[in-house]
Scaffold this motif. Structure first.
Motif, mmCIF file in Angstrom:
data_model
loop_
_atom_site.group_PDB
_atom_site.id
_atom_site.type_symbol
_atom_site.label_atom_id
_atom_site.label_comp_id
_atom_site.label_asym_id
_atom_site.label_seq_id
_atom_site.Cartn_x
_atom_site.Cartn_y
_atom_site.Cartn_z
ATOM 1 N N ARG A 126 0.819 -1.215 0.000
ATOM 2 C CA ARG A 126 0.000 0.000 0.000
ATOM 3 C C ARG A 126 0.851 1.262 0.000
ATOM 4 N NH1 ARG A 126 -2.954 -1.642 4.469
ATOM 5 N NH2 ARG A 126 -4.280 -3.314 3.805
ATOM 6 N N SER A 127 1.944 1.236 0.718
ATOM 7 C CA SER A 127 2.758 2.437 0.811
ATOM 8 C C SER A 127 3.573 2.681 -0.452
ATOM 9 C CB SER A 127 3.687 2.367 2.029
ATOM 10 O OG SER A 127 4.640 1.345 1.848
ATOM 11 N N SER A 128 3.900 1.632 -1.185
ATOM 12 C CA SER A 128 4.753 1.814 -2.359
ATOM 13 C C SER A 128 3.966 2.274 -3.581
ATOM 14 C CB SER A 128 5.515 0.534 -2.671
ATOM 15 O OG SER A 128 4.613 -0.497 -3.006
ATOM 16 N N GLU A 129 2.827 1.694 -3.830
ATOM 17 C CA GLU A 129 2.036 2.098 -4.986
ATOM 18 C C GLU A 129 0.673 1.426 -4.932
ATOM 19 O OE1 GLU A 129 3.112 -0.770 -8.592
ATOM 20 O OE2 GLU A 129 4.863 0.281 -7.822
ATOM 21 N N LYS A 130 -0.211 1.921 -5.741
ATOM 22 C CA LYS A 130 -1.549 1.359 -5.842
ATOM 23 C C LYS A 130 -1.464 0.043 -6.625
ATOM 24 C CE LYS A 130 -6.094 3.141 -6.727
ATOM 25 N NZ LYS A 130 -6.847 4.241 -7.297
ATOM 26 N N VAL A 131 -2.093 -0.999 -6.101
ATOM 27 C CA VAL A 131 -2.064 -2.299 -6.766
ATOM 28 C C VAL A 131 -3.264 -2.391 -7.697
ATOM 29 C CG1 VAL A 131 -2.141 -4.783 -6.436
ATOM 30 C CG2 VAL A 131 -0.899 -3.367 -4.820
ATOM 31 N N SER A 132 -2.978 -2.652 -8.965
ATOM 32 C CA SER A 132 -4.053 -2.807 -9.941
ATOM 33 C C SER A 132 -3.621 -3.840 -10.967
ATOM 34 C CB SER A 132 -4.368 -1.464 -10.608
ATOM 35 O OG SER A 132 -3.234 -1.013 -11.334
ATOM 36 N N GLY A 133 -4.514 -4.164 -11.845
ATOM 37 C CA GLY A 133 -4.225 -5.143 -12.879
ATOM 38 C C GLY A 133 -5.081 -6.377 -12.704
ATOM 39 N N VAL A 134 -4.655 -7.460 -13.339
ATOM 40 C CA VAL A 134 -5.411 -8.709 -13.336
ATOM 41 C C VAL A 134 -4.508 -9.826 -12.834
ATOM 42 C CG1 VAL A 134 -6.630 -10.392 -14.775
ATOM 43 C CG2 VAL A 134 -6.812 -7.962 -15.300
ATOM 44 N N VAL B 199 -10.945 -15.113 0.897
ATOM 45 C CA VAL B 199 -9.755 -14.526 0.266
ATOM 46 C C VAL B 199 -10.158 -13.395 -0.677
ATOM 47 C CG1 VAL B 199 -7.878 -14.967 -1.365
ATOM 48 C CG2 VAL B 199 -8.327 -16.586 0.484
ATOM 49 N N LEU B 200 -11.163 -13.642 -1.505
ATOM 50 C CA LEU B 200 -11.577 -12.619 -2.464
ATOM 51 C C LEU B 200 -12.200 -11.404 -1.770
ATOM 52 C CD1 LEU B 200 -12.945 -14.863 -5.334
ATOM 53 C CD2 LEU B 200 -10.717 -13.728 -5.172
ATOM 54 N N ASN B 201 -12.892 -11.610 -0.660
ATOM 55 C CA ASN B 201 -13.390 -10.476 0.118
ATOM 56 C C ASN B 201 -12.241 -9.635 0.646
ATOM 57 O OD1 ASN B 201 -16.177 -10.588 -0.089
ATOM 58 N ND2 ASN B 201 -16.350 -12.089 1.567
ATOM 59 N N GLN B 202 -11.195 -10.277 1.133
ATOM 60 C CA GLN B 202 -10.030 -9.555 1.641
ATOM 61 C C GLN B 202 -9.313 -8.802 0.511
ATOM 62 O OE1 GLN B 202 -8.897 -9.174 4.856
ATOM 63 N NE2 GLN B 202 -10.849 -10.114 5.404
ATOM 64 N N VAL B 203 -9.178 -9.443 -0.637
ATOM 65 C CA VAL B 203 -8.532 -8.791 -1.785
ATOM 66 C C VAL B 203 -9.329 -7.557 -2.184
ATOM 67 C CG1 VAL B 203 -8.034 -9.033 -4.253
ATOM 68 C CG2 VAL B 203 -7.369 -10.847 -2.655
ATOM 69 N N ARG B 204 -10.643 -7.708 -2.283
ATOM 70 C CA ARG B 204 -11.491 -6.575 -2.686
ATOM 71 C C ARG B 204 -11.390 -5.426 -1.678
ATOM 72 N NH1 ARG B 204 -16.932 -8.612 -3.316
ATOM 73 N NH2 ARG B 204 -17.093 -8.272 -1.090
ATOM 74 N N PHE C 195 -7.391 -4.280 -1.877
ATOM 75 C CA PHE C 195 -6.883 -3.938 -3.211
ATOM 76 C C PHE C 195 -8.059 -3.772 -4.174
ATOM 77 C CE2 PHE C 195 -3.972 -6.948 -1.103
ATOM 78 C CZ PHE C 195 -2.925 -6.081 -0.836
ATOM 79 N N PRO C 196 -8.842 -2.715 -4.014
ATOM 80 C CA PRO C 196 -10.068 -2.565 -4.804
ATOM 81 C C PRO C 196 -9.837 -2.452 -6.309
ATOM 82 C CG PRO C 196 -9.605 -0.563 -3.554
ATOM 83 C CD PRO C 196 -8.628 -1.601 -3.104
ATOM 84 N N ASP C 197 -8.652 -2.083 -6.726
ATOM 85 C CA ASP C 197 -8.379 -1.937 -8.153
ATOM 86 C C ASP C 197 -7.801 -3.203 -8.792
ATOM 87 O OD1 ASP C 197 -9.270 0.709 -8.136
ATOM 88 O OD2 ASP C 197 -7.317 1.427 -7.465
ATOM 89 N N LEU C 198 -7.632 -4.236 -7.985
ATOM 90 C CA LEU C 198 -7.085 -5.494 -8.492
ATOM 91 C C LEU C 198 -8.233 -6.392 -8.955
ATOM 92 C CD1 LEU C 198 -4.443 -7.152 -8.809
ATOM 93 C CD2 LEU C 198 -4.952 -8.148 -6.581
#
Length: 187
Positions: free
Chosen positions: A25-33, A50-55, A58-61
């Motif tokens: 989180r501190s280094s950059e926004k995580v996005s992509g597929v 797991v997917l609830n935690q990811v969402r 990392f909402p942009d992932l």
């Protein structure tokens, strides 16, 4: 003592995951597929949380989760069509990084007060043949240790199917304790 060791391990793992999340989180926004291949059973039992935690973190992932034909997942991973495979058995390979995340034990389960257990003939049983083949484990030898005659009638593709057959009283089933555990309270 075993429980304490597992608890200590999980706590340290949890702290490491939190630290990793903070670093990401501190280094950059995580996005992509991220493309993940897994078993149908893990898709149902493991991935919802797991997917609830990811969402949440990392909402942009975007996660593409596939449970189709697990036997092809490893070749898809090596070909670059999948990024991660979460399987029931570890795989070794020159180009694969493999890590054991969790281990379990198998048990034979049936519905509470099942008439199947009072039978004098062979008891129908359901199991995932592929899981035992990957372990190099002979299901018949495993069941012989129980001193009960079983009819290896239902070889299926997923533990989810085994669990459903057991819940409906069709047969007894060989299941990992983790998958059967939540249903034990309900009989």
């Amino acid at each position: 003592p075993r429980g304490r060791r597992v608890n200590e391990f999980c706590e340290s793992l949890f702290l490491r995951v939190r630290d990793l999340e903070r670093q990401i989180r501190s280094s950059e926004k995580v996005s992509g597929v991220v493309r993940i291949g897994t078993h149908e059973t893990l898709g149902e039992v493991f991935f919802p949380e797991v997917l609830n935690q990811v969402r949440m973190h990392f909402p942009d992932l975007i996660v593409e989760l596939t449970t189709e034909d697990i036997r092809s997942h490893w070749s898809k991973l090596e070909a670059g069509a999948l990024d991660v495979v979460v399987g029931l058995e570890p795989r070794q390979g020159e180009n694969l990084y493999t890590r054991l995340l969790y281990s379990d034990q198998f048990g034979v389960f049936c519905r509470k007060n099942s008439p199947l257990m009072g039978r004098s003939d062979e008891i129908p049983i359901s199991y995932v043949k592929l899981a035992f083949e990957h372990l190099g484990f002979d299901i018949e030898k495993y069941l012989d240790r129980l001193h009960v005659k079983f009819d290896l009638r239902f070889s299926v593709e997923s533990f989810t199917t085994v669990r459903a057959l057991v819940a409906k009283g069709v047969c007894v089933g060989v299941l990992p304790i983790h998958i059967a555990g939540p249903h034990l309270k309900n009989g």
